[in-house]
Design an enzyme around this catalytic site. Structure first.
Site, PDB file in Angstrom:
ATOM      1  N   HIS A  30       0.824  -1.206   0.000  1.00  0.00           N
ATOM      2  CA  HIS A  30       0.000   0.000   0.000  1.00  0.00           C
ATOM      3  C   HIS A  30       0.860   1.258   0.000  1.00  0.00           C
ATOM      4  O   HIS A  30       0.606   2.196  -0.749  1.00  0.00           O
ATOM      5  CB  HIS A  30      -0.917   0.009   1.235  1.00  0.00           C
ATOM      6  CG  HIS A  30      -2.179  -0.738   0.995  1.00  0.00           C
ATOM      7  ND1 HIS A  30      -3.111  -0.341   0.051  1.00  0.00           N
ATOM      8  CD2 HIS A  30      -2.670  -1.864   1.549  1.00  0.00           C
ATOM      9  CE1 HIS A  30      -4.121  -1.199   0.046  1.00  0.00           C
ATOM     10  NE2 HIS A  30      -3.863  -2.133   0.942  1.00  0.00           N
ATOM     11  N   ARG A  60       1.843 -18.841 -19.468  1.00  0.00           N
ATOM     12  CA  ARG A  60       2.837 -17.808 -19.805  1.00  0.00           C
ATOM     13  C   ARG A  60       4.252 -18.263 -19.426  1.00  0.00           C
ATOM     14  O   ARG A  60       5.209 -18.038 -20.177  1.00  0.00           O
ATOM     15  CB  ARG A  60       2.524 -16.500 -19.086  1.00  0.00           C
ATOM     16  CG  ARG A  60       1.534 -15.672 -19.826  1.00  0.00           C
ATOM     17  CD  ARG A  60       1.328 -14.322 -19.195  1.00  0.00           C
ATOM     18  NE  ARG A  60       0.209 -13.657 -19.850  1.00  0.00           N
ATOM     19  CZ  ARG A  60       0.299 -13.078 -21.046  1.00  0.00           C
ATOM     20  NH1 ARG A  60       1.445 -13.035 -21.674  1.00  0.00           N
ATOM     21  NH2 ARG A  60      -0.760 -12.524 -21.595  1.00  0.00           N
ATOM     22  N   ALA A 119       5.260 -21.282 -19.330  1.00  0.00           N
ATOM     23  CA  ALA A 119       5.661 -22.310 -20.293  1.00  0.00           C
ATOM     24  C   ALA A 119       6.107 -21.665 -21.601  1.00  0.00           C
ATOM     25  O   ALA A 119       7.133 -22.042 -22.183  1.00  0.00           O
ATOM     26  CB  ALA A 119       4.494 -23.261 -20.524  1.00  0.00           C
ATOM     27  N   ARG A 170      13.173 -17.712  -7.877  1.00  0.00           N
ATOM     28  CA  ARG A 170      13.388 -17.945  -9.301  1.00  0.00           C
ATOM     29  C   ARG A 170      14.613 -18.805  -9.444  1.00  0.00           C
ATOM     30  O   ARG A 170      15.591 -18.645  -8.722  1.00  0.00           O
ATOM     31  CB  ARG A 170      13.576 -16.628 -10.049  1.00  0.00           C
ATOM     32  CG  ARG A 170      12.298 -15.807 -10.057  1.00  0.00           C
ATOM     33  CD  ARG A 170      12.445 -14.559 -10.847  1.00  0.00           C
ATOM     34  NE  ARG A 170      13.534 -13.744 -10.325  1.00  0.00           N
ATOM     35  CZ  ARG A 170      14.034 -12.706 -10.967  1.00  0.00           C
ATOM     36  NH1 ARG A 170      13.577 -12.377 -12.149  1.00  0.00           N
ATOM     37  NH2 ARG A 170      14.995 -11.998 -10.432  1.00  0.00           N
ATOM     38  N   LEU A 198       6.568 -14.211  -8.440  1.00  0.00           N
ATOM     39  CA  LEU A 198       5.348 -14.270  -7.620  1.00  0.00           C
ATOM     40  C   LEU A 198       4.233 -15.063  -8.300  1.00  0.00           C
ATOM     41  O   LEU A 198       3.278 -15.485  -7.658  1.00  0.00           O
ATOM     42  CB  LEU A 198       4.835 -12.854  -7.329  1.00  0.00           C
ATOM     43  CG  LEU A 198       5.612 -12.087  -6.265  1.00  0.00           C
ATOM     44  CD1 LEU A 198       5.102 -10.656  -6.157  1.00  0.00           C
ATOM     45  CD2 LEU A 198       5.503 -12.776  -4.917  1.00  0.00           C
ATOM     46  N   GLY A 199       4.379 -15.270  -9.631  1.00  0.00           N
ATOM     47  CA  GLY A 199       3.304 -15.898 -10.417  1.00  0.00           C
ATOM     48  C   GLY A 199       2.841 -17.218  -9.833  1.00  0.00           C
ATOM     49  O   GLY A 199       1.661 -17.401  -9.511  1.00  0.00           O
ATOM     50  N   LEU A 200       3.774 -18.169  -9.665  1.00  0.00           N
ATOM     51  CA  LEU A 200       3.379 -19.507  -9.209  1.00  0.00           C
ATOM     52  C   LEU A 200       2.895 -19.495  -7.766  1.00  0.00           C
ATOM     53  O   LEU A 200       2.069 -20.320  -7.381  1.00  0.00           O
ATOM     54  CB  LEU A 200       4.548 -20.487  -9.376  1.00  0.00           C
ATOM     55  CG  LEU A 200       4.828 -20.920 -10.817  1.00  0.00           C
ATOM     56  CD1 LEU A 200       5.984 -21.911 -10.882  1.00  0.00           C
ATOM     57  CD2 LEU A 200       3.582 -21.539 -11.458  1.00  0.00           C
TER      58      LEU A 200
END
Ligand code: ATP
Ligand code: MG
Length: 456
Positions: free
Chosen positions: A244, A356, A358, A408, A422-424
């Site tokens: 925030h 994405r 992949a 990563r 952060l995606g997975l």
């Protein structure tokens, strides 16, 4: 000092053994007293009182009343009795018990005691009754003794003793097992709930009024859970607060950037660069906020019917478009009808994240395969969405970590292949909130195979 479990178990075992020994002793005593002794003990006073009552009834009501009384006695106690006069004649008109009746009656009249004659099944007992100081009558009764003999006889008696020991030991052991296992079961259930992420679980109130090591263990567990709860809550709050707080300076940066462009600043390349970085920062913060919401414990995804086949098709089409420009392809290898209850946007973004990744990692000229199918063996029913690429995969040692925030794999970080890691994490948390599971393995022949399993 609290009496510990050690002392309790020690005392318990000791008491159990004493109880078992007592049970054995009693059983032996009960089954080895000669049957004659038990039969005579059994009906001594009963017979005397019946004899007096019979004579009194005869006195008052005559032989018919007496016969009725004796019939009633036989019906209620299974004792077949007759009242004889001193010459051996039956007063009541009932059938006289066979065999040694006369002998026993004579003996009873002579001795004034209860006399008995027993064979394997019946004991014939006689009791004389004196009326005004003269022995006038004798009550002769046949008492069945089948059960008592049963108790005395070898095999049955052994079985009975064994049963007494087994039952006593079983009762004592049951008590001990319950004493030990109950608090353990409570603790195990609480530990499992904690491991599943329920940080509000406590055992204090369910341990009852114990004062032993189990109670101490329960209290330690509660302290641990409380500490974990506080730490995790603080961490989540920090993540949310930071995200925030970053928003406002970023918004001001964008405003400043717009102003600089309007004022026709010379170095547009630098401004472009600043804009790109600001966009990345914006995306990062959006992801962080999303994760903070998913992790907050209050996130409740919508529960609308979602057509997964639609989502898979849309994501694959979008990704195929993007992949084509980079010399890669996306192909739907298998599909099926599947509607689950959930949040369509969250589920869409979860599938998109995996696809994405992949597309980003698959080698040039290769195909990313996407598929979905009903899991034939799963109970309850499950739907699997899988994504497989033909890239370098993930080192086996790193596989368990790719669902953690900001993780990563080495060269992905070095090469700067875009993402922040952060995606997975978001995928994992989203699918978890939908009651599903996520897994990643290196596919045979290279490339990563990611599977999302959803209940449905
Ligand atoms: N298909 C894949 N093949 C090889 N490695 C992968 C693949 N998918 C994910 N990874 C590895 O797992 C890491 C974590 O993936 P994740 O999607 O969480 O992060 P990201 O893609 O790097 O960033 P973000 O998704 O936040 O933009 C990636 O950095 C990459 O190292
Ligand atoms: Mg990613």
């Amino acid at each position: 000092m609290v009496p510990g479990v050690f002392l309790k178990i020690l005392l318990w075992f000791w008491t159990s053994l004493v109880l078992v020994a007592l049970a054995l002793e009693l059983a032996i005593t009960a089954t080895t007293t000669p049957v004659e002794v038990r039969v005579s003990r059994f009906s001594e006073s009963v017979l005397t009182s019946h004899a007096h009552e019979a004579v009194a009834i005869l006195d008052r009501g005559g032989p018919r009343k007496l016969a009725r009384f004796l019939d009633e006695l036989e019906r209620t106690t299974r004792i077949h009795a007759v009242l004889l006069d001193p010459d051996g004649y039956d007063v009541s008109g009932r059938t006289v018990p066979p065999k040694p009746v006369a002998m026993v009656a004579a003996r009873a009249l002579a001795s004034g005691q209860t006399e008995m004659e027993a064979d394997g099944h019946t004991a014939v007992k006689a009791r004389a009754v004196a009326v005004s100081g003269e022995r006038r009558y004798v009550l002769v009764a046949a008492v069945p003794i089948g059960l008592m003999r049963l108790l005395h006889d070898g095999l049955y008696a052994q079985g009975l003793r064994l049963l007494a020991v087994l039952l006593t030991a079983a009762a004592a052991c049951y008590g001990l097992a319950r004493y030990v296992v109950r608090p353990l079961a409570t603790l195990r259930a609480a530990t499992r709930a904690l491991a599943k992420g329920d940080l509000s679980v406590r055992v204090g109130s369910t341990m009852g009024r114990r004062t032993d090591e189990f109670m101490e263990l329960g209290r330690d567990f509660d302290r641990m859970a409380e500490r974990l709860d506080a730490l995790v809550t603080a961490e989540r709050r920090l993540l949310r607060d930071i995200s925030h707080e970053l928003r406002s300076p970023l918004a001001r940066l964008n405003v400043a950037l717009g102003l600089a462009r309007q004022q026709g600043s010379e170095d547009q390349a630098v401004l472009d660069r600043i804009e790109r970085e600001a966009e990345r920062l914006n995306a990062l913060i959006a992801q962080l906020l999303m994760l903070a919401w998913l992790e907050s414990g209050t996130a409740a995804p919508a529960r609308k019917p979602v057509d997964l086949a639609d989502i898979v098709r849309e994501v694959a089409e979008d990704a195929a478009f993007e992949a084509k420009s980079r010399g890669r392809e996306v192909d739907i290898a298998e599909t099926c009808d599947a509607v689950v209850l959930g949040d369509p946007e969250l589920l869409h973004s979860a599938v998109e994240n995996v696809v994405r990744n992949a597309v980003r990692h698959t080698r040039e000229g290769t195909v990313v395969a996407v598929g979905m199918r009903h899991d034939a063996h799963a109970v309850p029913a499950r739907i699997r969405i899988w994504v497989r690429d033909h890239g370098g995969g993930v080192p086996d040692a790193a596989l368990p970590y790719i669902f953690q925030p900001f993780y990563r794999v080495g060269d992905a970080r070095d090469r700067g292949t875009g993402g922040v890691g952060l995606g997975l994490t978001i995928v994992h948390r989203t699918i978890q909130l939908h009651g599903g599971t996520v897994s990643a393995v290196n596919a045979p022949g290279g490339g990563l195979l990611v599977e999302l399993g959803l209940p449905g």
